[in-house]
Design a protein around this motif. Structure first.
Motif, PDB file in Angstrom:
ATOM      1  N   ALA A 166     106.711  53.480  18.252  1.00 38.22           N
ATOM      2  CA  ALA A 166     106.779  53.539  19.714  1.00 38.22           C
ATOM      3  C   ALA A 166     107.576  52.321  20.170  1.00 38.22           C
ATOM      4  CB  ALA A 166     105.391  53.545  20.325  1.00 38.22           C
ATOM      5  N   VAL A 167     108.860  52.526  20.405  1.00 40.01           N
ATOM      6  CA  VAL A 167     109.764  51.411  20.702  1.00 40.01           C
ATOM      7  C   VAL A 167     109.746  51.026  22.176  1.00 40.01           C
ATOM      8  CG1 VAL A 167     111.281  51.887  18.744  1.00 40.01           C
ATOM      9  CG2 VAL A 167     111.718  53.007  20.947  1.00 40.01           C
ATOM     10  N   ALA A 168     109.018  51.783  22.973  1.00 35.60           N
ATOM     11  CA  ALA A 168     108.845  51.445  24.396  1.00 35.60           C
ATOM     12  C   ALA A 168     107.551  52.077  24.871  1.00 35.60           C
ATOM     13  CB  ALA A 168     110.023  51.939  25.228  1.00 35.60           C
ATOM     14  N   SER A 214     114.881  56.581  32.246  1.00 30.35           N
ATOM     15  CA  SER A 214     115.038  55.756  31.055  1.00 30.35           C
ATOM     16  C   SER A 214     115.382  56.640  29.868  1.00 30.35           C
ATOM     17  CB  SER A 214     113.742  54.987  30.771  1.00 30.35           C
ATOM     18  OG  SER A 214     113.702  54.493  29.450  1.00 30.35           O
ATOM     19  N   GLU A 215     116.282  56.163  29.041  1.00 32.46           N
ATOM     20  CA  GLU A 215     116.676  56.938  27.861  1.00 32.46           C
ATOM     21  C   GLU A 215     115.495  57.156  26.924  1.00 32.46           C
ATOM     22  OE1 GLU A 215     119.820  56.562  24.106  1.00 32.46           O
ATOM     23  OE2 GLU A 215     120.088  55.329  25.894  1.00 32.46           O
ATOM     24  N   VAL A 216     114.610  56.175  26.849  1.00 27.83           N
ATOM     25  CA  VAL A 216     113.480  56.265  25.914  1.00 27.83           C
ATOM     26  C   VAL A 216     112.218  56.775  26.605  1.00 27.83           C
ATOM     27  CG1 VAL A 216     111.983  54.961  24.348  1.00 27.83           C
ATOM     28  CG2 VAL A 216     114.407  54.386  24.508  1.00 27.83           C
ATOM     29  N   LEU A 217     111.950  56.319  27.831  1.00 31.31           N
ATOM     30  CA  LEU A 217     110.688  56.619  28.497  1.00 31.31           C
ATOM     31  C   LEU A 217     110.787  57.698  29.571  1.00 31.31           C
ATOM     32  CD1 LEU A 217     109.262  52.996  28.867  1.00 31.31           C
ATOM     33  CD2 LEU A 217     108.463  54.782  27.307  1.00 31.31           C
ATOM     34  N   GLY A 218     111.990  58.172  29.858  1.00 26.89           N
ATOM     35  CA  GLY A 218     112.134  59.217  30.859  1.00 26.89           C
ATOM     36  C   GLY A 218     111.906  58.719  32.273  1.00 26.89           C
ATOM     37  N   VAL A 246     100.739  55.364  38.902  1.00 28.02           N
ATOM     38  CA  VAL A 246     102.186  55.362  38.658  1.00 28.02           C
ATOM     39  C   VAL A 246     102.458  54.792  37.270  1.00 28.02           C
ATOM     40  CG1 VAL A 246     104.450  54.609  39.458  1.00 28.02           C
ATOM     41  CG2 VAL A 246     102.628  55.070  41.120  1.00 28.02           C
ATOM     42  N   ARG A 247     103.065  55.605  36.408  1.00 31.33           N
ATOM     43  CA  ARG A 247     103.446  55.184  35.064  1.00 31.33           C
ATOM     44  C   ARG A 247     104.926  54.802  35.096  1.00 31.33           C
ATOM     45  NH1 ARG A 247      98.648  54.999  31.855  1.00 31.33           N
ATOM     46  NH2 ARG A 247      97.157  55.948  33.297  1.00 31.33           N
ATOM     47  N   VAL A 248     105.190  53.525  34.828  1.00 30.47           N
ATOM     48  CA  VAL A 248     106.487  52.912  35.125  1.00 30.47           C
ATOM     49  C   VAL A 248     107.354  52.845  33.875  1.00 30.47           C
ATOM     50  CG1 VAL A 248     107.624  50.877  36.098  1.00 30.47           C
ATOM     51  CG2 VAL A 248     105.331  51.522  36.879  1.00 30.47           C
ATOM     52  N   ASN A 249     108.590  53.317  33.974  1.00 29.56           N
ATOM     53  CA  ASN A 249     109.515  53.201  32.846  1.00 29.56           C
ATOM     54  C   ASN A 249     110.166  51.815  32.835  1.00 29.56           C
ATOM     55  OD1 ASN A 249     111.660  53.214  34.699  1.00 29.56           O
ATOM     56  ND2 ASN A 249     112.112  55.389  34.398  1.00 29.56           N
ATOM     57  N   ASP A 250     111.012  51.595  31.818  1.00 26.20           N
ATOM     58  CA  ASP A 250     111.615  50.271  31.664  1.00 26.20           C
ATOM     59  C   ASP A 250     112.854  50.064  32.527  1.00 26.20           C
ATOM     60  OD1 ASP A 250     113.023  52.120  30.205  1.00 26.20           O
ATOM     61  OD2 ASP A 250     113.224  50.900  28.405  1.00 26.20           O
TER      62      ASP A 250
END
Length: 352
Positions: A166-168, A214-218, A246-250
């Motif tokens: 899990a890189v992010a 986000s490319e990884v987290l959407g 709220v689930r926050v991406n990078d």
């Protein structure tokens, strides 16, 4: 030695399962972890219910790699048909509360740290933290240890990922919102009913999208999870309370998320906390490259862990399956723990 560590780790996990350790009540499982360190002649420190240690040949001139997982659990849900505090193996599955989240990860990391403890000439120092209060995001968990342990440069956080990388990980902000209106007797006309006003506000939250993906987290995921209004049948309430998860991406900081919603939302809204940020590790980091070389896949995790307390690059990695966490009759496969220890050791051999 590795085979012996595998057997001992599984026995430790059985003891942990059979010892209740709800968040903030982990004193007995902390003692079990202390017993492991004593039995293996490892120097350690206990800070409240956090048990931690550094490798024997710690060198302050080298960067430090944190190995972390937690020994607290949630309370068992009512759907259990097994005794949640009885550890037993059936069809290769080790059952019991905390077996998957995150006991299997914890004992695998403890075994891995023990394996490397007295190695010399490592490229990284190792610090292991068996932490408390992860499930409650409490004040005396890993977050409280970051000023106690040596400065951490990179971390592996043990959570069940099927030993994939899990890189992010998404961050979390919980908001309290208030939809206002005019209080009145239900028998009289009222064109400013707070409950009716909530209809448009809920639709706004349902339709709202944060621009940056986000490319990884959407995408950032916004969900209304609670609603409360009114106290009796004949009174129109002055306001209705909402809770928004709220689930926050990078692509955003938590502070940016709060600023956007406070500017755009059609109601009053306040964050409870901004400290649980998203986390990640560069794809070209040695840990990630080593994991990929071992055939492990990469992904972005939607679930929160103690990674959120770290400011350094961090990788979430561990035996078990996240979909089993907090489930009734929780279990982890014995072979997952054995393979987890093997993969952790192989991974670190490539990096250390």
């Amino acid at each position: 030695m590795i085979q012996k560590l595998k057997s001992e780790a599984i026995e430790l996990l059985k003891k942990l399962i059979e010892t209740p350790s709800f968040s903030s009540e982990e004193d007995q499982t902390a003692q079990l972890i202390e017993d492991w360190f004593k039995a293996h002649n490892l120097t350690y420190t206990r800070t409240k219910n956090n048990v931690w240690a550094v490798n024997k040949h710690f060198d302050a001139s080298k960067p430090t790699l944190l190995l972390n997982s937690h020994h607290d659990t949630v309370k068992p849900n009512t759907a259990y048909t097994n005794d949640p505090f009885k550890a037993f193996v059936e069809d290769g599955k080790l059952f019991g509360l905390g077996s998957n989240d995150a006991g299997g990860c914890l004992v695998s990391l403890i075994a891995t740290f023990t394996y490397f403890y007295d190695h010399t000439n490592l490229k990284y120092n190792l610090v292991l933290v068996a932490s408390a209060e992860e499930e409650s995001s409490g004040p005396d968990g890993l977050n409280s240890m970051l000023e106690v342990i040596p400065k951490v440069d990179v971390a592996i956080v043990g959570e069940p990922t099927l030993m994939n990388l899990a890189v992010a990980e998404k961050g979390l902000v919980v908001f309290d919102a208030k939809v206002e209106g005019t209080p009145s007797h239900a028998a009289h006309p009222n064109n400013n009913n707070s409950i009716y006003n909530t209809i448009a506000v809920l639709q706004w939250f349902k339709d709202f999208k944060f621009e940056k993906s986000s490319e990884v987290l959407g995408d950032v995921k916004l969900t209304v999870t609670q609603i409360k209004g009114g106290s009796q049948h004949n009174v129109v309430p002055a306001d209705v309370d909402l809770v928004i998860d709220v689930r926050v991406n990078d692509a955003y900081t938590n502070k940016e998320i709060a600023e956007i919603l406070q500017k755009e939302a059609p109601c009053k809204i306040e964050p409870r906390s901004l400290r649980l940020n998203s986390s990640s590790i560069p794809m070209d980091h040695d840990l990630v490259k080593a994991g990929i070389a071992l055939g492990r896949s990469t992904y972005g995790s939607p679930t929160l862990s103690d990674q959120a307390t770290l400011s350094c690059p961090s990788l979430k990695l561990g035996p078990g399956d996240s979909t089993r966490s907090h489930s009734a009759n929780e279990f982890i496969y014995v072979h997952e723990i054995e393979e987890g220890i093997e993969i952790y050791i192989k991974l670190l051999e490539k990096v250390l």
